[in-house]
Design an enzyme around this catalytic site. Sequence first.
Site, PDB file in Angstrom:
ATOM      1  N   TYR A 100     -22.190 -13.194  70.768  1.00 51.35           N
ATOM      2  CA  TYR A 100     -23.077 -12.952  69.509  1.00 51.35           C
ATOM      3  C   TYR A 100     -24.374 -13.711  69.744  1.00 51.35           C
ATOM      4  O   TYR A 100     -24.693 -14.679  70.347  1.00 51.35           O
ATOM      5  CB  TYR A 100     -22.358 -13.879  68.394  1.00 51.35           C
ATOM      6  CG  TYR A 100     -21.852 -12.936  67.173  1.00 51.35           C
ATOM      7  CD1 TYR A 100     -21.038 -12.017  67.353  1.00 51.35           C
ATOM      8  CD2 TYR A 100     -22.002 -13.273  65.881  1.00 51.35           C
ATOM      9  CE1 TYR A 100     -20.449 -10.973  66.483  1.00 51.35           C
ATOM     10  CE2 TYR A 100     -21.333 -12.480  64.764  1.00 51.35           C
ATOM     11  CZ  TYR A 100     -20.673 -11.409  65.201  1.00 51.35           C
ATOM     12  OH  TYR A 100     -20.290 -10.560  64.299  1.00 51.35           O
ATOM     13  N   ASP A 109     -11.684 -17.095  61.685  1.00 50.28           N
ATOM     14  CA  ASP A 109     -10.403 -16.048  61.990  1.00 50.28           C
ATOM     15  C   ASP A 109     -10.581 -15.249  62.878  1.00 50.28           C
ATOM     16  O   ASP A 109      -9.713 -14.889  63.712  1.00 50.28           O
ATOM     17  CB  ASP A 109     -10.043 -15.307  60.451  1.00 50.28           C
ATOM     18  CG  ASP A 109     -11.427 -14.558  60.072  1.00 50.28           C
ATOM     19  OD1 ASP A 109     -12.444 -14.904  60.332  1.00 50.28           O
ATOM     20  OD2 ASP A 109     -11.427 -13.672  59.237  1.00 50.28           O
ATOM     21  N   THR A 185      -4.669  11.638  40.560  1.00 43.72           N
ATOM     22  CA  THR A 185      -5.650  10.311  40.779  1.00 43.72           C
ATOM     23  C   THR A 185      -4.910   9.268  41.840  1.00 43.72           C
ATOM     24  O   THR A 185      -5.700   8.874  42.600  1.00 43.72           O
ATOM     25  CB  THR A 185      -6.036   9.946  39.376  1.00 43.72           C
ATOM     26  OG1 THR A 185      -6.762  10.810  38.656  1.00 43.72           O
ATOM     27  CG2 THR A 185      -7.227   8.831  39.585  1.00 43.72           C
TER      28      THR A 185
END
Length: 256
Positions: A100, A109, A185
């Site tokens: 990163y 996590d 729906t």
Amino acid sequence: MILALDVGNSQIYCGVFDDGRLRVQFRRTSTTRSSSDELGIFLRAALRENGIDPDAIEEIACCSVVPDLNYSLRACCQKYFRIEPMIIRPGIRTGLKIRYKDPKEVGTDRIADAMGAVKLFPGRNMIVVDFGTATTVCAINRDREFLGGNILPGLRLSMDALEANTAQLPSVEIKPVRSSIGRSTVESIQSGLYWSHVGMVKELSSRITAEVFADDPPIVIATGGFSHLFDRERLFDEVVPDLILTGLLEALRLNR
């Protein structure tokens, strides 16, 4: 025995390892207002209900994406188990190379997922898809490099957003569907949630493979609460719902 705790935005996922084997699992709804006493009483009671003597817990490993709970979590472990927990945080040993731009930004996590994947499938290129509150996609190469990935709204979060921000759309059961065309729906929402995630996994896996794993295709691993929802679609090479607990056990081993 070792207690592993994954503190997520929706749930606290708990597991107990006995001699390296995951013996029991249980969950609790997470809330940022939980006190150390509430957490401690819950954990000890849940352990007893699952046939585990709370006093047999010797070590505790944690990861948390809820900063407001971290103080209560640590105090709970100290007060109710007399144990200083190992909490995944910047600076601990992970066995990973974080690629990163700012390694501190990677959620604990995702780090635990990657550690679990590397432990279970060493020497492989991997894409890990974690179906939690947010759905995360992580790419890890055979050299244990965490390359990055994607973060998007999870299934339940997407459903909640529809219900909360529209006047007439209801909350629905999240489940596998066969038709891409809903005829009510409820069916339309279920179909939209299901197939949009199927399409997401296919598209991101394909793109990540083309960009960084073209010469050595990765295995695709599913984990998290909804990981078995897509079994029929055969999207994944492996489904490991408790991958994050395995990662926590590995983190504890590396940082003893």
